[in-house]
Design an enzyme around this catalytic site. Structure first.
Site, short mmCIF file in Angstrom:
data_model
loop_
_atom_site.label_atom_id
_atom_site.label_comp_id
_atom_site.label_asym_id
_atom_site.label_seq_id
_atom_site.Cartn_x
_atom_site.Cartn_y
_atom_site.Cartn_z
N GLU A 297 8.02 -67.51 17.68
CA GLU A 297 6.80 -68.23 17.35
C GLU A 297 6.76 -68.48 15.84
OE1 GLU A 297 3.07 -65.94 17.95
OE2 GLU A 297 4.36 -64.51 19.02
N CYS B 142 4.21 -64.19 22.03
CA CYS B 142 5.15 -63.06 22.13
C CYS B 142 5.79 -62.92 23.51
CB CYS B 142 4.44 -61.75 21.78
SG CYS B 142 3.51 -61.83 20.26
N HIS C 159 4.43 -54.71 25.31
CA HIS C 159 4.39 -55.50 24.07
C HIS C 159 3.56 -54.68 23.08
CE1 HIS C 159 3.73 -58.42 21.04
NE2 HIS C 159 2.43 -58.48 21.26
N1 CAA Z 1 -8.90 -42.95 10.41
C1 CAA Z 1 -8.61 -43.11 11.71
N2 CAA Z 1 -8.79 -44.30 12.38
C2 CAA Z 1 -9.27 -45.34 11.68
C3 CAA Z 1 -9.62 -45.22 10.32
C4 CAA Z 1 -9.41 -43.97 9.68
N3 CAA Z 1 -9.68 -43.80 8.40
N4 CAA Z 1 -10.07 -46.44 9.91
C5 CAA Z 1 -10.03 -47.26 10.98
N5 CAA Z 1 -9.55 -46.60 12.05
C6 CAA Z 1 -9.31 -47.11 13.39
C7 CAA Z 1 -10.43 -47.99 13.91
O1 CAA Z 1 -11.43 -47.23 14.53
C8 CAA Z 1 -9.67 -48.88 14.88
O2 CAA Z 1 -9.40 -48.16 16.08
P1 CAA Z 1 -10.17 -48.53 17.45
O3 CAA Z 1 -9.78 -49.96 17.76
O4 CAA Z 1 -9.63 -47.57 18.43
O5 CAA Z 1 -11.62 -48.38 17.15
C9 CAA Z 1 -8.31 -49.08 14.21
O6 CAA Z 1 -8.19 -48.01 13.27
C10 CAA Z 1 -8.19 -50.40 13.43
O7 CAA Z 1 -9.24 -50.45 12.50
P2 CAA Z 1 -10.14 -51.74 12.40
O8 CAA Z 1 -10.58 -52.19 13.76
O9 CAA Z 1 -11.18 -51.51 11.39
O10 CAA Z 1 -9.06 -52.76 11.83
P3 CAA Z 1 -9.22 -54.27 11.45
O11 CAA Z 1 -10.59 -54.79 11.71
O12 CAA Z 1 -8.72 -54.41 10.07
O13 CAA Z 1 -8.24 -55.07 12.42
C11 CAA Z 1 -6.81 -55.76 14.13
C12 CAA Z 1 -7.42 -54.54 13.41
C13 CAA Z 1 -7.90 -56.57 14.80
C14 CAA Z 1 -5.83 -55.29 15.18
C15 CAA Z 1 -6.07 -56.65 13.06
O14 CAA Z 1 -5.00 -55.94 12.49
C16 CAA Z 1 -5.54 -57.96 13.61
O15 CAA Z 1 -6.23 -58.97 13.66
N6 CAA Z 1 -4.23 -57.97 14.05
C17 CAA Z 1 -3.59 -59.17 14.54
C18 CAA Z 1 -3.96 -59.45 15.97
C19 CAA Z 1 -3.37 -58.43 16.93
O16 CAA Z 1 -2.41 -57.75 16.63
N7 CAA Z 1 -3.94 -58.36 18.15
C20 CAA Z 1 -3.44 -57.49 19.18
C21 CAA Z 1 -3.62 -58.08 20.55
S1 CAA Z 1 -2.97 -59.73 20.60
C22 CAA Z 1 -1.26 -59.52 20.72
O17 CAA Z 1 -0.80 -58.49 21.08
C23 CAA Z 1 -0.38 -60.71 20.35
C24 CAA Z 1 0.24 -60.44 19.05
O18 CAA Z 1 1.30 -59.84 18.99
C25 CAA Z 1 -0.41 -60.91 17.83
#
Ligand code: CAA
Length: 444
Positions: free
Chosen positions: A82, A119, A243
């Site tokens: 991709e 993916c 994945h």
């Molecule tokens: N100690 C322990 N845990 C902590 C923490 C700390 N200090 N701070 C945060 N966390 C936890 C949060 O609680 C959260 O866990 P939960 O989901 O279990 O609640 C986790 O760490 C991530 O924290 P945030 O949700 O605050 O992180 P974020 O808002 O910055 O974004 C994300 C996380 C949405 C995955 C972001 O990285 C993102 O947009 N990623 C790209 C999209 C993606 O990967 N999507 C996955 C599904 S789609 C897919 O699989 C296709 C693909 O390959 C892209």
């Protein structure tokens, strides 16, 4: 006919970014978000001379040499990505062009293409190869399937935490040494707008929604797999590679999958004294109450020894490499399979004849689930992989160096940067041709 993956090679980007040690402090974040929340320690990133073609060609060269394949015995070259940079000329032609430089013989009669569905397209390309052989059109030749991506996000996008870069090359043929594929397959597929790149390099992402969509499509694919005759009892499988955009996502998916698979089985009955019976939709007068009950049951389920034992045996080992490389998009589920089998080899587990349940996913969105059977040659195939040596020899970037290399790979910037590593016996990006094509050379 016994058709499947005869061998594979994994090639990582040469640079690494330490997420808790370098990235989190620069962003003013708690390192625990990466290690405990997302389950990530380092990202693999491409050096200045690397891209999807070099990584794909380097993995392929190693694979074809190791398996002593004559170019004339390759009937298909399919690249899943991709991160393509050309809307017409497929990446597989660039990869074949590289391979032509070093192999005695050529890939002139191999049918080449490019597969796209985020993916999940790495698995779709495997499927195409399987179908081509089963249809009797391969004439004894093998297919080279390569999943390659530079999974970069725009700076300051939440997805930046999950970046990665690498390629997995797989040889698909009859009587494979690694795993055989099977007919039963489940699909969950709906038009979704959660992650896309409408003619742009870096994705537009609704991260939280993308996670919900991942779980919903996986559940549908699992239901479809069971309807189509697939066995979903959790004891059937020795490894369950998912994945893996980041290991935390897989932790969520595994719990939901396990809950789904044990419903109406003896495992649910055995767990009844400990955590009760799974809530059923018809026991609730509204969806919200049902969802609350299911959420609470899943939380309890994750605490049980039964679940933790299953997870530790079948899922946890598949995350060993992902934790250190981040998301490789099309290659990610194939990295998970590799990590699981590598861990099995190291702990002397005998996998011959055992089953893997492989759960692929692509945004946009589609999940695919199929089973694979491990073949007698698996130990030799997995033993020769050098992925952990590659990971150990990556150059560790400072935050400023990371910013500079991100700019180098940003198509909207024109940044020149001395590479951090020295390439040896591999393909490198070598500048631009007169029609705007990317050019590659093999360095000794
Ligand atoms: N100690 C322990 N845990 C902590 C923490 C700390 N200090 N701070 C945060 N966390 C936890 C949060 O609680 C959260 O866990 P939960 O989901 O279990 O609640 C986790 O760490 C991530 O924290 P945030 O949700 O605050 O992180 P974020 O808002 O910055 O974004 C994300 C996380 C949405 C995955 C972001 O990285 C993102 O947009 N990623 C790209 C999209 C993606 O990967 N999507 C996955 C599904 S789609 C897919 O699989 C296709 C693909 O390959 C892209």
């Amino acid at each position: 006919m016994n058709v499947g993956i005869d061998g594979l090679e994994v090639w990582t980007g040469k640079l690494k970014l330490d997420l808790p040690g370098t990235f989190a402090p620069a962003k003013g974040e708690d390192p625990g978000k990466y290690t405990k929340g997302l389950g990530l320690y380092t990202s693999s990133l491409p050096d200045a001379y690397e891209d999807i073609v070099t990584m794909a060609a380097n993995a392929s060269k190693r694979l074809l040499e190791r398996k002593e394949i004559d170019p004339r015995d390759i009937g298909r070259i399919d690249v899943a990505t991709e991160s393509a940079f050309d809307n017409s000329k497929p990446v597989s032609t660039y990869v074949a062009g590289c391979l032509d430089q070093v192999f005695d013989g050529e890939f002139r009669h191999a049918n080449k293409g490019e597969r796209k569905f985020a993916c999940v397209s790495g698995t779709q390309a495997l499927d195409d190869a399987y179908n081509w052989i089963q249809a009797g059109r391969s004439r004894g030749r093998a297919a080279l399937v390569v999943a390659t991506d530079t999974a970069l996000y725009a700076r300051d996008d939440p997805g930046e935490a999950t970046q990665g870069a690498g390629a997995v090359a797989m040889l698909v043929d009859e009587d494979p040494d690694l795993v055989s594929l099977s007919e039963a397959q489940g699909i969950g597929s709906v038009d979704e707008t959660d992650f896309l790149k409408p003619n742009q390099q870096f994705p537009s992402v609704d991260g939280k929604r993308s996670m919900q969509v991942y779980l919903a499509r996986m559940r549908e694919a699992l239901q479809d797999f069971a309807r189509n005759g697939g066995d979903t009892h959790p004891d059937t499988f020795d490894l369950v590679p998912f994945h893996t955009p980041f290991p935390g996502m897989v932790q969520k998916a595994a719990a939901l999958g396990f809950r789904h698979c044990v419903r109406n089985t003896e495992v649910e009955t055995q767990l009844e004294d400990e955590i009760g019976r799974q809530p059923r939709r018809n026991e609730f007068d509204n969806r919200d109450n049902y969802f609350e009950a299911i959420k609470s049951y899943t939380k309890d389920l994750r605490e049980t020894d039964t679940y933790q034992g299953w997870y530790a045996r079948t899922v946890e080992p598949t995350l060993d490499i992902s934790r250190e490389v981040g998301n490789w998009y099309t290659g990610s589920v194939h990295v998970a399979r590799t990590a699981g089998m590598k861990a099995a080899l190291e702990s002397d587990r005998d996998l011959v004849g055992s089953s893997l349940l492989v759960a692929s996913y692509g945004s946009g969105a589609q999940a695919e689930i199929h089973a694979e059977t491990v073949q007698p040659g698996w130990r030799e195939e997995i033993r020769q992989l050098n992925i952990y040596d590659q990971l150990d020899s990556r150059y560790s970037l400072s935050f400023e160096e990371y910013e500079a290399i991100h700019d180098v790979h940003n198509h909207d910037e024109s940044t020149d940067l001395e590479p951090f590593t020295t390439p040896t016996d591999e393909f490198v990006f070598d500048g631009w041709g007169r029609m705007g094509e990317r050019k590659y050379t093999h360095v000794e």
